[in-house]
Scaffold this motif. Structure first.
Motif, PDB file in Angstrom:
ATOM      1  N   PHE A  11       0.941  -1.329  -0.032  1.00 37.46           N
ATOM      2  CA  PHE A  11       0.131   0.191   0.151  1.00 37.46           C
ATOM      3  C   PHE A  11       0.709   1.304   0.061  1.00 37.46           C
ATOM      4  O   PHE A  11       0.501   2.205  -0.408  1.00 37.46           O
ATOM      5  N   ARG A  12       1.962   1.181   0.551  1.00 34.65           N
ATOM      6  CA  ARG A  12       2.890   2.345   0.828  1.00 34.65           C
ATOM      7  C   ARG A  12       3.294   2.711  -0.451  1.00 34.65           C
ATOM      8  O   ARG A  12       3.479   4.025  -0.774  1.00 34.65           O
ATOM      9  N   GLY A  13       3.856   1.871  -1.574  1.00 35.93           N
ATOM     10  CA  GLY A  13       4.126   2.258  -2.759  1.00 35.93           C
ATOM     11  C   GLY A  13       3.290   2.913  -3.553  1.00 35.93           C
ATOM     12  O   GLY A  13       3.315   3.834  -4.182  1.00 35.93           O
ATOM     13  N   LYS A  14       1.767   2.351  -3.642  1.00 28.97           N
ATOM     14  CA  LYS A  14       0.614   2.881  -4.225  1.00 28.97           C
ATOM     15  C   LYS A  14       0.476   4.388  -3.656  1.00 28.97           C
ATOM     16  O   LYS A  14       0.250   5.453  -4.472  1.00 28.97           O
ATOM     17  N   ALA A  15       0.509   4.552  -2.559  1.00 25.80           N
ATOM     18  CA  ALA A  15       0.376   5.897  -1.880  1.00 25.80           C
ATOM     19  C   ALA A  15       1.246   6.989  -2.263  1.00 25.80           C
ATOM     20  O   ALA A  15       1.148   8.013  -2.382  1.00 25.80           O
ATOM     21  N   ALA A  16       2.711   6.542  -2.404  1.00 22.52           N
ATOM     22  CA  ALA A  16       3.709   7.349  -2.922  1.00 22.52           C
ATOM     23  C   ALA A  16       3.619   7.845  -4.355  1.00 22.52           C
ATOM     24  O   ALA A  16       4.359   8.741  -4.706  1.00 22.52           O
ATOM     25  N   LEU A  17       2.568   7.358  -5.024  1.00 23.94           N
ATOM     26  CA  LEU A  17       2.247   7.694  -6.487  1.00 23.94           C
ATOM     27  C   LEU A  17       1.923   9.258  -6.177  1.00 23.94           C
ATOM     28  O   LEU A  17       1.910  10.047  -7.456  1.00 23.94           O
ATOM     29  N   ALA A  18       1.435   9.822  -5.113  1.00 20.88           N
ATOM     30  CA  ALA A  18       0.857  11.164  -4.841  1.00 20.88           C
ATOM     31  C   ALA A  18       2.136  12.088  -5.172  1.00 20.88           C
ATOM     32  O   ALA A  18       1.856  13.306  -5.582  1.00 20.88           O
ATOM     33  N   TRP A  19       3.236  11.526  -5.216  1.00 21.09           N
ATOM     34  CA  TRP A  19       4.363  12.641  -5.618  1.00 21.09           C
ATOM     35  C   TRP A  19       4.684  12.565  -7.093  1.00 21.09           C
ATOM     36  O   TRP A  19       5.854  13.243  -7.414  1.00 21.09           O
ATOM     37  N   GLN A  20       3.905  12.014  -8.014  1.00 21.55           N
ATOM     38  CA  GLN A  20       4.221  11.660  -9.485  1.00 21.55           C
ATOM     39  C   GLN A  20       3.203  12.881 -10.117  1.00 21.55           C
ATOM     40  O   GLN A  20       2.289  13.167  -9.542  1.00 21.55           O
ATOM     41  N   ASP A  21       3.695  13.496 -11.041  1.00 21.05           N
ATOM     42  CA  ASP A  21       3.158  14.504 -11.727  1.00 21.05           C
ATOM     43  C   ASP A  21       1.873  13.865 -12.535  1.00 21.05           C
ATOM     44  O   ASP A  21       0.780  14.657 -12.450  1.00 21.05           O
ATOM     45  N   ASP A  22       1.779  12.649 -12.894  1.00 19.70           N
ATOM     46  CA  ASP A  22       0.588  11.991 -13.426  1.00 19.70           C
ATOM     47  C   ASP A  22      -0.020  11.158 -12.590  1.00 19.70           C
ATOM     48  O   ASP A  22      -0.410   9.871 -12.760  1.00 19.70           O
ATOM     49  N   ALA A  23      -0.185  11.671 -10.961  1.00 17.74           N
ATOM     50  CA  ALA A  23      -0.808  10.416 -10.285  1.00 17.74           C
ATOM     51  C   ALA A  23      -2.044  10.135 -10.353  1.00 17.74           C
ATOM     52  O   ALA A  23      -2.931  10.928 -10.878  1.00 17.74           O
ATOM     53  N   VAL A  28      -4.235   6.417  -5.105  1.00 18.66           N
ATOM     54  CA  VAL A  28      -3.558   7.262  -4.009  1.00 18.66           C
ATOM     55  C   VAL A  28      -4.665   6.962  -2.714  1.00 18.66           C
ATOM     56  O   VAL A  28      -4.298   6.825  -1.559  1.00 18.66           O
ATOM     57  N   HIS A  29      -5.914   7.663  -3.231  1.00 17.27           N
ATOM     58  CA  HIS A  29      -6.774   7.678  -1.971  1.00 17.27           C
ATOM     59  C   HIS A  29      -7.295   6.324  -1.486  1.00 17.27           C
ATOM     60  O   HIS A  29      -7.299   5.983  -0.214  1.00 17.27           O
ATOM     61  N   PHE A  30      -7.115   5.243  -2.302  1.00 20.20           N
ATOM     62  CA  PHE A  30      -7.490   3.862  -1.816  1.00 20.20           C
ATOM     63  C   PHE A  30      -6.393   3.290  -0.959  1.00 20.20           C
ATOM     64  O   PHE A  30      -6.513   2.770   0.177  1.00 20.20           O
ATOM     65  N   ALA A  31      -5.105   3.562  -1.416  1.00 18.33           N
ATOM     66  CA  ALA A  31      -4.021   3.014  -0.775  1.00 18.33           C
ATOM     67  C   ALA A  31      -3.724   3.781   0.693  1.00 18.33           C
ATOM     68  O   ALA A  31      -3.394   3.176   1.659  1.00 18.33           O
ATOM     69  N   ALA A  37       2.991   7.828  10.962  1.00 18.15           N
ATOM     70  CA  ALA A  37       2.291   7.482   9.852  1.00 18.15           C
ATOM     71  C   ALA A  37       0.755   7.738   9.792  1.00 18.15           C
ATOM     72  O   ALA A  37       0.385   7.928   8.679  1.00 18.15           O
ATOM     73  N   TYR A  38       0.216   7.606  10.874  1.00 18.84           N
ATOM     74  CA  TYR A  38      -1.284   8.078  11.023  1.00 18.84           C
ATOM     75  C   TYR A  38      -1.409   9.530  10.521  1.00 18.84           C
ATOM     76  O   TYR A  38      -2.327   9.679   9.888  1.00 18.84           O
ATOM     77  N   THR A  39      -0.624  10.306  10.893  1.00 16.24           N
ATOM     78  CA  THR A  39      -0.590  11.635  10.468  1.00 16.24           C
ATOM     79  C   THR A  39      -0.539  11.547   9.228  1.00 16.24           C
ATOM     80  O   THR A  39      -1.360  12.333   8.229  1.00 16.24           O
ATOM     81  N   VAL A  68      -3.325  13.029   6.036  1.00 14.64           N
ATOM     82  CA  VAL A  68      -3.213  14.140   5.284  1.00 14.64           C
ATOM     83  C   VAL A  68      -3.493  13.578   4.037  1.00 14.64           C
ATOM     84  O   VAL A  68      -4.108  14.167   3.059  1.00 14.64           O
ATOM     85  N   LEU A  69      -2.683  12.441   3.609  1.00  9.46           N
ATOM     86  CA  LEU A  69      -2.860  12.061   2.262  1.00  9.46           C
ATOM     87  C   LEU A  69      -4.129  11.801   1.710  1.00  9.46           C
ATOM     88  O   LEU A  69      -4.493  11.964   0.411  1.00  9.46           O
ATOM     89  N   VAL A  70      -4.625  10.959   2.320  1.00 13.07           N
ATOM     90  CA  VAL A  70      -6.227  10.540   2.154  1.00 13.07           C
ATOM     91  C   VAL A  70      -7.056  11.446   1.858  1.00 13.07           C
ATOM     92  O   VAL A  70      -7.925  11.464   1.049  1.00 13.07           O
ATOM     93  N   LEU A  71      -6.999  12.647   2.610  1.00 14.30           N
ATOM     94  CA  LEU A  71      -7.712  13.598   2.501  1.00 14.30           C
ATOM     95  C   LEU A  71      -7.544  14.713   1.376  1.00 14.30           C
ATOM     96  O   LEU A  71      -8.528  15.192   0.719  1.00 14.30           O
ATOM     97  N   ILE A  72      -6.192  14.871   1.031  1.00 19.55           N
ATOM     98  CA  ILE A  72      -5.828  15.534  -0.268  1.00 19.55           C
ATOM     99  C   ILE A  72      -6.059  14.946  -1.430  1.00 19.55           C
ATOM    100  O   ILE A  72      -6.651  15.499  -2.357  1.00 19.55           O
ATOM    101  N   ALA A  73      -6.035  13.477  -1.538  1.00 18.49           N
ATOM    102  CA  ALA A  73      -6.673  12.575  -2.726  1.00 18.49           C
ATOM    103  C   ALA A  73      -7.995  12.760  -2.815  1.00 18.49           C
ATOM    104  O   ALA A  73      -8.470  12.726  -3.864  1.00 18.49           O
ATOM    105  N   GLY A  74      -8.845  12.657  -1.736  1.00 12.60           N
ATOM    106  CA  GLY A  74     -10.111  12.669  -1.735  1.00 12.60           C
ATOM    107  C   GLY A  74     -10.726  14.082  -2.133  1.00 12.60           C
ATOM    108  O   GLY A  74     -11.753  13.903  -2.983  1.00 12.60           O
ATOM    109  N   LEU A  75     -10.132  15.163  -1.844  1.00 13.64           N
ATOM    110  CA  LEU A  75     -10.428  16.494  -2.001  1.00 13.64           C
ATOM    111  C   LEU A  75     -10.248  16.678  -3.563  1.00 13.64           C
ATOM    112  O   LEU A  75     -11.091  17.435  -4.404  1.00 13.64           O
TER     113      LEU A  75
END
Length: 628
Positions: A70-82, A87-90, A117-119, A123-130
């Protein structure tokens, strides 16, 4: 009628001057969305993938290795074509795993890396969802303001309107001019109301989504770790600012809808009367009887007026109403007749034996120098001595600002905070719940009045029932109909930095070797109790709003105070100060003590290991500084 009306926004510039700026609702909406969209940029600027690479080994060492997929998929948020769906799911899966870890066993046994990690993933799940949800609402907003995403030209915007008018013209061809005009006006108004209603619903849904996000972020601020706290604070500030923009938009749209309903009712009534006059004059070609048209117009007008939203009061009016309904005892600065000195009902809440001898009352010394405080009290020859510091808070903006309920609501009302519910932590049934500060104020500090404003809770009141059918306030000395709520020992100023600007750390804290270890807020109604206990550090208890009674015992008498012998409360006495059982604890009644009533603007110095019992005599807001 266009919904793109001007909004006047007032803010304070760098020089401290108040500046008013008029913008439109569409520009506010664009500002709102652009601020939220910048969260992705904020994520990339505040946290690099290299910094994450440094965090992974720390997390892996305490069990984080199980999350590597899951960590690898969530790290896609740092790619330009994320792919933000991935990202939201992971990130959501990782947030759930961290949440479960935080609630397994005692909280002190959870490694800080799991809190970090919880913090991060909150943050990441909310940014992706938004990011995923903003596009749909932006499309709705463009539709409301006539800005189709395919074209912004005025010809393209007019095409659907012209087609609608042509269809209506053909539909009503051959009818008298006044009847055609009335029906066309009716059709246009109904269509406009439907469009405005859809736009308002979209704003409300987005506001609800943002409020839920803010709650999740507050949970991360309360339970998360320090590693990613700077990022979390900036995301919270951005979401909170967007909520303020959203609130302005909703107020403007509700006012616009109401004005449109009134205007439409007047227009339709006039047109209906014209139709009736035409029918009475012998225009028999009218397809609908004139009196029926007038009746229908009146019916539609009544329907619209009944269902129109209530107007929202301007900010200055709302603040004035909240000030008039101020639930705090110190109102003299706002020009109201009620003052602290005129209300002595709080004395009914004093424990038995309080203030029994002037010689046992803690002295008040006005703003002693650092040297005097150090030599005469903190390091006195016979051991440290409790003292009340007067005139030591004259530079605190909180002394004025926190008297205003509207200010606290504006700055921190949306924020989720932990509230202790029950008499105190030794009582059966005591626990902690989460609610927004606004909810806490409504439920535990003030009763709802018939006008919808918060009613002031008098100084002689403790928590009352919070039901729609009752506005009774339980008087002092009676048994509260609901448990007391208390925002107690919470690091509110780390949680809501805007409030931190209103307090000033006393210079006396500089006299320690290690500096301030914790700054806590204590906010609650009359009747809140902190049992007799002791703390290992120096304590400066600053009283901002209301009064508190404090009783102090020298640590030399610790054995006679009967501390708990084991468990989590070995620093707390078994004796109930207000109702001591002298049969079970016979030596307690002979122990000498000091006491005082702490007034707004005063700071009580409590030396390390000194036992102290604290009770709120009125609605009270205090700040404690622990230092060593």
């Amino acid at each position: 009628m266009s919904a793109n009306h001007p909004i006047t926004q007032t803010y304070t510039d760098a020089s401290g001057a108040h500046v008013s700026q008029e913008t439109t609702s569409s520009s506010h909406q664009d500002s709102c969305y652009s601020g939220l969209a910048s969260l992705v940029e904020l994520l990339h600027s505040e946290l690099s993938i290299e910094e994450l690479d440094k965090f992974w080994p720390d997390w892996d060492a305490v069990g984080g290795l199980q999350c590597v997929g899951f960590r690898g998929k969530a790290a896609l948020a740092w790619q330009d074509d994320a792919c933000w769906q991935d990202v939201h799911f992971a990130a959501g899966a990782l947030q759930e795993i961290c949440w479960e870890k935080l609630h397994t066993g005692h909280w002190m046994d959870v490694h800080p890396a799991w809190r970090d990690a919880y913090t991060l993933y909150t943050v990441l799940v909310l940014i992706a969802g938004l990011t995923l949800s903003t596009a749909a609402c932006r499309h709705c907003v463009h539709a409301q303001h006539g800005c189709d995403s395919r074209s912004s030209g005025w010809q393209h915007q007019l095409q659907p309107v012209q087609a609608k008018l042509t269809a209506l013209s053909e539909q009503y061809q051959g009818q008298p001019w006044h009847q055609q005009h009335w029906q066309l006006s009716q059709q246009q108004q109904d269509q406009q109301e439907q469009q405005q209603g859809h736009y308002l619903l979209c704003l409300q849904q987005q506001q609800s989504r943002l409020l839920n996000m803010l709650k999740q972020l507050d949970l991360a601020a309360i339970m998360g770790g320090p590693r990613f706290r700077p990022l979390l604070d900036k995301v919270i500030a951005a979401v909170d600012q967007s909520l303020l923009h959203m609130q302005l938009l909703l107020q403007q749209q509700q006012q616009s809808s109401l004005q449109g309903s009134i205007h439409g009712a007047e227009s339709n009534s006039a047109l209906g009367a014209t139709a009736a006059t035409g029918a009475a004059a012998g225009r028999n070609s009218v397809s609908i009887n004139g009196s029926e048209a007038a009746g229908q117009a009146h019916s539609n007008a009544k329907r619209r007026c009944l269902h129109a939203p209530h107007p929202v009061q301007p900010a200055d009016k709302a603040e004035q109403c909240a000030r008039n309904a101020m639930p705090f005892s110190c109102r003299q600065q706002h020009g109201t007749a009620h003052t602290q000195s005129s209300d002595s009902s709080w004395k009914q809440l004093l424990p038995p034996g309080s203030m029994r001898a002037a010689s046992a009352v803690v002295r008040v010394v006005d703003a002693p120098s650092l040297e005097q405080f150090l030599t005469s009290y903190m390091m006195a020859p016979g051991g440290p001595i409790p003292i009340v510091l007067g005139r030591a808070m004259t530079n605190w903006p909180a002394l004025i600002k926190w008297q205003d309920l509207a200010y606290l609501s504006k700055v921190a009302g949306r924020r989720t905070v932990p509230i202790e519910v029950g008499q105190h932590y030794l009582q059966e049934g005591w626990g902690t719940t989460l609610m927004t500060l606004d909810e806490f104020i409504r439920q535990h500090l003030a009763e709802s009045s018939t006008s919808g404003h918060l009613a002031a809770a008098p100084a002689n009141a403790v928590a009352g029932p919070n039901t729609a059918a009752s506005s009774t306030i339980v008087q002092a000395g009676s048994v509260a109909a609901k448990p007391v709520g208390y925002l107690a020992q919470h690091q509110l100023f780390d949680h809501v930095p805007a409030l931190a600007a209103d307090v000033v750390t006393p210079d006396y804290c500089m006299l320690g070797e290690n500096g301030v270890s914790s700054i806590n807020a204590w906010f609650g109604p009359a009747g809140t109790v902190t049992p007799l206990h002791q703390d290992p550090e120096h304590n400066l208890l600053a009283q901002v709003v209301g009064r508190k009674y404090v009783r102090l015992y020298d640590p030399a008498h610790s054995e006679q105070l009967y501390p708990h012998k084991e468990g989590m409360h070995t620093n707390t006495s078994q004796v109930d100060v207000e109702h001591p059982d002298l049969v079970q604890f016979p030596r307690f009644g002979k122990v000498p003590y000091l006491d005082l009533v702490l007034e707004p603007g005063q700071i009580l110095y409590i030396p390390p290991k000194w036992w102290h019992f604290v009770k709120g005599l009125t609605i009270s807001f205090s700040v404690s500084f622990w230092w060593s």
